[in-house]
Design an enzyme around this catalytic site. Sequence first.
Site, PDB file in Angstrom:
ATOM      1  N   LYS A  59     -26.605   4.997 -68.716  1.00  0.00           N
ATOM      2  CA  LYS A  59     -26.350   6.292 -69.358  1.00  0.00           C
ATOM      3  C   LYS A  59     -24.840   6.509 -69.380  1.00  0.00           C
ATOM      4  CE  LYS A  59     -27.665  11.216 -68.951  1.00  0.00           C
ATOM      5  NZ  LYS A  59     -28.429  12.219 -68.181  1.00  0.00           N
ATOM      6  N   SER A 134     -31.719  15.222 -70.801  1.00  0.00           N
ATOM      7  CA  SER A 134     -30.541  14.718 -71.463  1.00  0.00           C
ATOM      8  C   SER A 134     -30.461  13.198 -71.558  1.00  0.00           C
ATOM      9  CB  SER A 134     -29.302  15.233 -70.727  1.00  0.00           C
ATOM     10  OG  SER A 134     -29.231  14.671 -69.432  1.00  0.00           O
ATOM     11  N   SER A 158     -33.869  15.730 -66.562  1.00  0.00           N
ATOM     12  CA  SER A 158     -33.333  14.797 -67.564  1.00  0.00           C
ATOM     13  C   SER A 158     -33.747  13.331 -67.460  1.00  0.00           C
ATOM     14  CB  SER A 158     -31.811  14.853 -67.564  1.00  0.00           C
ATOM     15  OG  SER A 158     -31.400  15.974 -68.284  1.00  0.00           O
TER      16      SER A 158
END
Length: 453
Positions: A59, A134, A158
């Site tokens: 990420k 997210s 997330s």
Amino acid sequence: FSSVELTQHYLDRIQQLDPAYNSFITVTAEEALNQAKAADERIAQGDDSVLCGIPMAHKDIFCTDGVKTSCGSKMLDNFVPPYNATVVENFNRLGAVSLGKTNMDEFAMGSTNESSFYGAVKNPWDTSRVPGGSSGGSAAAVAALLTPAATATDTGGSIRQPASLCGVTGLKPTYGRVSRWGMIAFASSLDQGGPIARNAEDCAIMMQAMASFDKKDSTCMDHPIEDYSALLDKPLEGLRIGVPKEYFGEGLNSDVASTIQAAIKQFETMGATIKEITLPHNSLAVPAYYVIAPAECSANLSRFDGVRYGYRCENPADLMDLYKRSRSEGFGEEVKRRILVGTYALSAGYYDAYYSKAQKVRRLIKQDFMNAFEEVDVIMGPTATSTAFELGSLNTDPVSMYLEDIYTTATNLAGLPGISIPCGFVNGLPVGLQVTANYWREGQLLNLAHQYQ
Ligand code: GLN
């Protein structure tokens, strides 16, 4: 086949398919092939560690030495860290290959991935829908087989929510299990890194690499690390499952509810017992979270001032103008909203009414879980209120987006581990079963996910 071949396979898929999904912000093809070459040599010399030569992705919230780390924001569009996050370092040490950096909501604030400066991520199951957020880039990339696994972070859902919406497995570990060093901070008392992969077996391998004690993160705990893969096959005989009645109230899609109920029922056939429990303060989790998370974010994001690193406005008139314009131009709308809310909640006249109150509610939420764990081993319910929704359907109304986090935020407020396991489909879209366990029971979560799958 070699790691170079495997890496090339994924790089080709990313090149062909990712224009439709937008799950990567940066693809590091050359570095990946170099890492793969080095891994092949290590394997030839007898390195048998399970991740050696295996491609994965990070990420874009984890700092990567020499590779842009944007956190989904214009503010960090030009930021190339001079060091690796501890999590990245852990994977490098084992010889894993990083394919690149995955897309995310700006500074991890969001549940749809639409707040990214790099554009929304599309759900591979239906590209007119959101992947969740997210960590939507990580979840979509895994779902579309662009990478076998990816790192992600979870501040209020997330990891679990995008895993649910994309039909993959995502584990949010106990707070303090995974080092936050080099992981760009959103809300420091809630943030925790964890894996997203296709199944529990792969999550166990990822988790083994991510879990470590790190002196550089003062909230990282020196607690024994389980052998996650070894625990996968343990029978579930005697497992006590709690199902909170609060989880099946208003706001939950009825088809999702019946899919979740059927999944929970299946654990009975594996020797588990099911009991209705209560988490009386669950409805206060979202309001408490949306005071605490913005408060912490307003402090954490004060470092982006246009001076030290990141975006700087053109031709500032003076220092104040530099601060103001760099921040107004560099941050997106949702990030600004949270900074405003957080600054307000922490201000002298309102601190007691909002921040202090939210911290008290946080303790009550934790106490609810502790009471429940007196009676049951794990808690099961839905991860999200519905399957993946249409792009653009929620991003104009922040409050209804916040309400989407009703099942996930309490886990972070309490610091507990949670997992989302794919458990079926409604109208062709995946549904995720959320399981929460007591502190340090990541092994138990992976075990029951593996038995279920
Ligand atoms: N959706 C939540 C938020 O917008 C959670 C985000 C997260 O876990 N990073 O804050």
